[in-house]
Design an enzyme around this catalytic site. Structure first.
Site, short mmCIF file in Angstrom:
data_model
loop_
_atom_site.label_atom_id
_atom_site.label_comp_id
_atom_site.label_asym_id
_atom_site.label_seq_id
_atom_site.Cartn_x
_atom_site.Cartn_y
_atom_site.Cartn_z
N GLU A 16 0.83 -1.21 0.00
CA GLU A 16 0.00 0.00 0.00
C GLU A 16 0.87 1.26 0.00
O GLU A 16 1.91 1.30 0.64
CB GLU A 16 -0.91 0.03 1.24
CG GLU A 16 -2.10 -0.86 1.16
CD GLU A 16 -3.01 -0.70 2.38
OE1 GLU A 16 -2.85 0.29 3.12
OE2 GLU A 16 -3.88 -1.57 2.57
N ASP A 33 7.68 -1.63 -38.12
CA ASP A 33 6.43 -2.21 -38.62
C ASP A 33 5.60 -1.16 -39.35
O ASP A 33 5.89 0.03 -39.28
CB ASP A 33 5.62 -2.84 -37.48
CG ASP A 33 5.35 -1.85 -36.36
OD1 ASP A 33 4.99 -0.70 -36.64
OD2 ASP A 33 5.51 -2.23 -35.18
N LYS A 83 6.06 -6.59 -40.45
CA LYS A 83 6.29 -7.61 -39.42
C LYS A 83 4.97 -8.30 -39.09
O LYS A 83 3.88 -7.78 -39.36
CB LYS A 83 6.90 -7.00 -38.15
CG LYS A 83 5.89 -6.34 -37.23
CD LYS A 83 6.49 -5.98 -35.88
CE LYS A 83 5.40 -5.41 -34.97
NZ LYS A 83 5.90 -4.93 -33.69
N HIS A 128 0.33 5.05 -27.02
CA HIS A 128 0.50 3.94 -27.96
C HIS A 128 -0.59 3.89 -29.02
O HIS A 128 -0.33 3.57 -30.18
CB HIS A 128 0.55 2.60 -27.21
CG HIS A 128 0.88 1.44 -28.09
ND1 HIS A 128 2.11 1.28 -28.68
CD2 HIS A 128 0.12 0.39 -28.49
CE1 HIS A 128 2.10 0.17 -29.40
NE2 HIS A 128 0.90 -0.38 -29.31
N SER A 167 9.40 -2.27 -24.94
CA SER A 167 9.19 -3.03 -23.72
C SER A 167 10.23 -4.14 -23.63
O SER A 167 11.26 -4.00 -22.98
CB SER A 167 7.77 -3.60 -23.68
OG SER A 167 7.56 -4.32 -22.49
#
Length: 291
Positions: free
Chosen positions: A39, A168, A191, A129, A222
């Site tokens: 917490e 991509d 891709k 994103h 990532s």
């Protein structure tokens, strides 16, 4: 009376401090104590404006902890401020903007309700994103681009016949804008990603990159799978140096080392997520969106 205050969470202390100076605001820091069970107990230290406040907090790992802290700060600041702008430099959960497979929760829809409920009147994100995610919000939203800031950095480097490359087709427009800022050409690779396994493979057969320095551009990295595959393919095509430019460098599970090992000369990211590669400051771009 303080007209504007900037409240920075622990996840964005450096960026929040820089932003406060840019907009000439009163800086309010957060003191966070995390209990053994996980917490968070937050105490805000400083004078909060009664007129307008900006809460700055990215939610990168631990994502849920940083998210709850952001919502908690917004709620507390709203008790004093008439207007609370939530600046989310890195918007976690942005990949969960629609139902890809049956039964999946659209988490961005949940976030939209949470931020409104906490008291945010506006959301500012940096290179989210997917813009689809922001369509779930009923409060004002703004997505700003870090591409101009990244391009300024790369313009200062001595590059040999440089070319912008998107790993991509989904990032084609980003590569196009980056190339426009640098006044050079761009290409986008094909891709394919397996939705269940996450495995990525390059479908492009041939590109003319012999001897050219390349800048691989992405919004976020990532695990680095797409970048690594693209780099290996481009190296086989006899390119020169490969640089990586991204807004958000998560670099999970030693991704930075793996990317370098694949043949990348340098990874350059912004300070939306603090780290070794975050050498490009976006506080000025965020400041322009606030004022």
């Amino acid at each position: 009376m303080t007209k504007l205050s900037v409240i920075c969470g622990k996840a964005s202390e450096d960026l929040g401090g820089k932003l406060a100076k840019k907009v000439n605001a009163n800086l309010v820091k957060s003191d966070v104590r995390v209990f053994p069970d996980g917490e968070s107990k937050i105490t805000l230290k400083g004078n909060i404006s009664k007129i307008k406040s900006v809460v700055v907090q990215s939610f990168y790992p631990p994502v849920d902890t940083n998210l709850i802290q952001a919502l908690s700060m917004i709620s507390k600041v709203k008790e004093t401020s008439s207007e609370v702008i939530a600046v989310i430099p890195y918007m976690g959960y942005a990949r969960q903007d629609r139902e890809f497979l049956p039964g999946e929760v659209i988490t961005m829809k949940v976030l939209a309700k949470l931020f409104k409920g906490a008291g945010a009147s506006k959301i500012i994100a940096v290179d989210i994103h997917s813009l689809i995610g922001l369509k779930h919000f009923t409060i004002k939203t703004k997505n700003i681009s870090a591409i101009p800031d990244l391009a300024i950095y790369f313009k200062k480097l001595s590059l040999k016949n440089p070319l912008i490359v998107s790993p991509d087709q989904g990032g084609k427009e980003r590569a196009k804008e980056f190339a426009k800022q640098m006044e050079i050409d761009y290409i986008a690779l094909d891709k394919k990603r397996d939705r269940k396994t996450g495995k990525v493979e390059i479908k492009t057969k041939k590109v003319d990159v012999v001897g050219r320095d390349l800048i691989l551009v992405d919004d976020m990295i990532s695990t680095g799978g797409s970048i690594i595959n693209a780099t290996k393919f481009l190296k086989k095509e006899k390119c020169g140096r490969v640089f990586v430019a991204c807004t958000h460098a998560l670099l999970m599970n030693d991704a930075g080392k793996k990317i370098k090992k694949s043949g990348v000369t340098k990874i350059v990211s912004t300070n939306t997520i603090p780290g070794k590669t975050s050498i490009v400051d976006v506080s000025n771009t965020i400041a322009k969106a606030i004022v």
